[in-house]
Each structure stands twice: as structure tokens, then as C-alpha cells.
Design an enzyme around this catalytic site. Sequence first.
Site, PDB file in Angstrom:
ATOM      1  N   ASP A  11       0.790  -1.247   0.000  1.00 55.62           N
ATOM      2  CA  ASP A  11       0.000   0.000   0.000  1.00 55.62           C
ATOM      3  C   ASP A  11       0.820   1.295   0.000  1.00 55.62           C
ATOM      4  OD1 ASP A  11      -1.898  -1.964   0.242  1.00 55.62           O
ATOM      5  OD2 ASP A  11      -2.921  -1.122   1.974  1.00 55.62           O
ATOM      6  N   LYS A 114      -7.121  -4.888  -3.152  1.00 50.63           N
ATOM      7  CA  LYS A 114      -7.883  -5.399  -2.006  1.00 50.63           C
ATOM      8  C   LYS A 114      -8.854  -4.339  -1.518  1.00 50.63           C
ATOM      9  CE  LYS A 114      -4.196  -4.116   1.182  1.00 50.63           C
ATOM     10  NZ  LYS A 114      -4.937  -3.066   1.900  1.00 50.63           N
ATOM     11  N   CYS A 158      -2.207  -2.863   7.596  1.00 54.51           N
ATOM     12  CA  CYS A 158      -2.119  -3.764   6.443  1.00 54.51           C
ATOM     13  C   CYS A 158      -0.836  -4.597   6.414  1.00 54.51           C
ATOM     14  CB  CYS A 158      -2.315  -2.974   5.158  1.00 54.51           C
ATOM     15  SG  CYS A 158      -4.023  -2.382   5.024  1.00 54.51           S
TER      16      CYS A 158
HETATM   17  C1  VGL Z   1      -4.855   0.658   5.583  1.00 56.93           C
HETATM   18  C2  VGL Z   1      -6.408   1.648   6.931  1.00 56.93           C
HETATM   19  C3  VGL Z   1      -7.378   1.494   5.958  1.00 56.93           C
HETATM   20  C4  VGL Z   1      -3.435   0.231   5.395  1.00 56.93           C
HETATM   21  C5  VGL Z   1      -5.804   0.492   4.593  1.00 56.93           C
HETATM   22  O1  VGL Z   1      -2.965   0.160   4.233  1.00 56.93           O
HETATM   23  O2  VGL Z   1      -2.768  -0.068   6.421  1.00 56.93           O
HETATM   24  N1  VGL Z   1      -5.167   1.225   6.740  1.00 56.93           N
HETATM   25  N2  VGL Z   1      -7.069   0.919   4.796  1.00 56.93           N
END
Ligand code: VGL
Length: 216
Positions: A11, A114, A158
Amino acid sequence: MTKRTAVIVVDIQGDFTTWEKGSLAVEGTDRSYVKRVEKATKLLNKAGFPIFATQDWHPSQHISFYTNHPDKSVFDTVEINGKPRILWPPHCIHGTEGARILIDNNLFLGVIKKGQNPLFDSYSGFQDDGGEETELHSILQLHCIDILVIYGIATDYCVKATALDAINYGYKVAVIQELSRGVAQDTLRNAIREMRNRGVRIHTTFNLERIIKGNV
Ligand code: VGL
Ligand code: ZN
């Protein structure tokens, strides 16, 4: 048999970075952080490791957005399908600037999206909260991978969820702390402890030789 290692970059997207003034910007994610992650990923690529990225990719009506819960505020915790879940600012909406991966996409053999199902959150790159699996595990099996090196954003969400799922699937797992950033100090500390307890190796710094030796 020789062990095979793959890399998962979690991410690294505009909305999670201060560099891009993201809606869910995590502390310590300025341009120099992203460039450090990119440089390390390039070195791992040159060393021959298969590299995959995960990409948070939500529809605008996603259940994890506080804006979709009229009586709630941002960062409230609610129970969703029996699990406590945090309500985030809208982030990584599919096809928007904030969802863009900020490092060279040619480094990745694959990008695993995702969080596409509006009804479930999905911190893990392997599966969502409803148990729906992504293609990640089968791709890693295709490559006969048994060791995973994981880093990115956010360590306490994540990265942690992906690392713990990887342990459950039977992989050896190393998380590179220097290349990861957490949302908050307390959840970050707990996440490191929980990952260690579950058998995840925490590398404080990025050590290419150690990864090449398979010494996770
Ligand atoms: C994430 C919060 C919401 C992350 C993704 O990538 O850690 N955190 N969506
Ligand atoms: Zn998300």
C-alpha cells in the site's frame, strides 16, 4: 531444497502519504521515505526476487469510510461482522489519484488489489474480512515461494494483517521496520509485539545480504 523468497510491498499509495497530502496520511511518509522504499525495492528486483504490491482499492460506498455511517465520526470503532473495525476517512477510492501506487510499477510482477467489496474491509493482502481470498497465495505457490519479505504502510494495519496471514499460510516472514510506517505509536508497538509473538521476524533495518542469504 533451496528456499525461495518473494517481496510484498504494501500500500505505497498517495492517500497514505504525507508526500501526496493523502486523506489518511501516515506520519513519516514524505518523499524521502517513498524514495527509500523504491530504492530498496529496485535492489531486491536486481537481486532477482519476485516482487508484488498490494493496492487498497475501495468503492466510494465502502464500509470502512466514516462518511458511510451517518451517526459516526472519523476513527470511531464499530463492530462490523462481529469484529471491531475503525472508521477511516475516505481513502484509496478506485481509479483516483489517492489510490495511485507511488513507486515504479514495472518493479512488480503483480499488483494485488484489495478492499473492493463495499461490505468488507481488507487489511490483509491475502483475504478480506469476509474470508474472500485474493490471488496472492496461489501466485506465490506458482513461484514455489516459502519466504516473504514484507514492508510498507501501515505497519499496524495492512503490513501486520498481511504478515500474520502469511504465517497462517505457512510462510516464513520478515517485516522490514525501516521501510514501514505505523498510524499510531501504541498500535505500532502492539503490532510489532504481536507479529514477533506469532513468529514474524522483525528486521529493524534493510539488509540486502541477509535477505539474499535467506536468513530471515
Ligand atoms: C490501511 C487503513 C485502511 C493500510 C488500509 O494500508 O494499512 N489502513 N485501509
Ligand atoms: Zn482501506
